[in-house]
Design an enzyme around this catalytic site. Structure first.
Site, short mmCIF file in Angstrom:
data_model
loop_
_atom_site.label_atom_id
_atom_site.label_comp_id
_atom_site.label_asym_id
_atom_site.label_seq_id
_atom_site.Cartn_x
_atom_site.Cartn_y
_atom_site.Cartn_z
N LYS A 197 29.27 37.99 -48.34
CA LYS A 197 29.25 38.67 -49.64
C LYS A 197 27.87 38.44 -50.27
CE LYS A 197 32.13 34.94 -51.57
NZ LYS A 197 33.29 34.51 -52.31
N SER A 257 33.18 31.67 -60.22
CA SER A 257 31.75 31.95 -60.28
C SER A 257 31.52 33.39 -60.73
CB SER A 257 31.10 31.75 -58.91
OG SER A 257 31.21 30.41 -58.52
N HIS A 270 34.38 23.68 -59.95
CA HIS A 270 33.88 23.10 -58.70
C HIS A 270 33.55 21.61 -58.89
CE1 HIS A 270 32.33 27.40 -57.69
NE2 HIS A 270 33.39 27.16 -56.95
N ARG A 328 43.35 27.34 -57.15
CA ARG A 328 43.63 27.72 -58.55
C ARG A 328 44.98 28.45 -58.58
NH1 ARG A 328 38.10 30.81 -58.84
NH2 ARG A 328 39.14 31.43 -56.94
O1 PNS Z 1 33.33 29.71 -52.18
P1 PNS Z 1 33.90 30.57 -51.07
O2 PNS Z 1 33.08 31.84 -50.95
O3 PNS Z 1 35.36 30.83 -51.24
O4 PNS Z 1 33.70 29.73 -49.71
C1 PNS Z 1 34.03 30.30 -48.48
C2 PNS Z 1 33.50 29.44 -47.30
C3 PNS Z 1 32.02 29.19 -47.44
C4 PNS Z 1 34.24 28.12 -47.29
C5 PNS Z 1 33.84 30.24 -45.99
O5 PNS Z 1 33.39 31.54 -46.13
C6 PNS Z 1 33.21 29.60 -44.76
O6 PNS Z 1 33.57 28.53 -44.35
N1 PNS Z 1 32.26 30.33 -44.15
C7 PNS Z 1 31.55 29.90 -42.98
C8 PNS Z 1 31.92 30.75 -41.77
C9 PNS Z 1 33.17 30.23 -41.11
O7 PNS Z 1 33.27 29.09 -40.72
N2 PNS Z 1 34.19 31.11 -40.97
C10 PNS Z 1 35.44 30.76 -40.33
C11 PNS Z 1 36.47 30.23 -41.31
S1 PNS Z 1 37.37 31.57 -42.00
#
Ligand code: PNS
Length: 161
Positions: free
Chosen positions: A40, A129, A16, A91
């Site tokens: 999650k 993570s 990150h 990745r």
């Molecule tokens: O590190 P991650 O868990 O892959 O990040 C995922 C994240 C936080 C980028 C994604 O879950 C997110 O943007 N969540 C906020 C809700 C949202 O906007 N959802 C619509 C897009 S799919």
């Protein structure tokens, strides 16, 4: 140009940090934004995760980063802070489908917001993570997998789980 680098960052890894450092070279300012109401389950609190990012970026000497968190939709947050781009790291191929789905939904919700992707360095290609949490929870070394500034705190917290 303002970038927003969103994620769970549970915890913030060296992978990150690499993406954030590279984005900080591209953008005038990058918001590293921790998702608050994660669907999650997460191990570290939002405050802990923000502190890990603050310490990692301070150690790396990255100045143009703002550490924040957001609830709800990413596009709403991105609009609120005036972001021009969303930043994500890629990745292995397994990331691609997940990112493609998110990109499609975010573009639908906010067509003016483009997402840019940084390819993970080969040394971080298989770092996540969840791997850090698993190795750390069983007492394995996570040195180098997270910033040196966070290594001890994260290792101790994972062992105490
Ligand atoms: O590190 P991650 O868990 O892959 O990040 C995922 C994240 C936080 C980028 C994604 O879950 C997110 O943007 N969540 C906020 C809700 C949202 O906007 N959802 C619509 C897009 S799919």
């Amino acid at each position: 140009m303002i970038g927003v680098y969103p994620g769970s960052f549970d915890p913030f890894t060296s992978g990150h940090l690499d993406i954030l450092k590279r984005a900080a070279r591209t953008f005038d300012c990058v918001y590293a934004a921790v998702l608050e109401n994660n669907s999650k389950s997460v191990f570290f609190s939002v405050e802990e995760r923000k502190e890990f990012i603050r310490r990692a970026t301070a150690e790396a000497g990255v100045k143009n980063v703002v550490v924040d968190s957001f609830p709800g939709l990413l596009v709403d947050y991105a609009r609120m802070i005036g972001a021009t781009h969303i930043v994500r790291g890629l990745r292995a191929v397994t990331d691609f489908e997940y990112e493609l789905k998110m990109d499609a939904m975010n573009s639908r919700l906010a067509p003016e917001l483009d997402t840019v992707y940084y390819m993970a360095e080969p040394e971080h290609a298989f770092l996540s993570s969840s791997i850090v949490r698993e190795v750390g929870a069983f007492g394995g070394s996570i040195e180098g997998l997270v910033a040196e500034a966070n290594h001890k705190t994260i290792a101790e917290r994972l062992l105490k789980r």
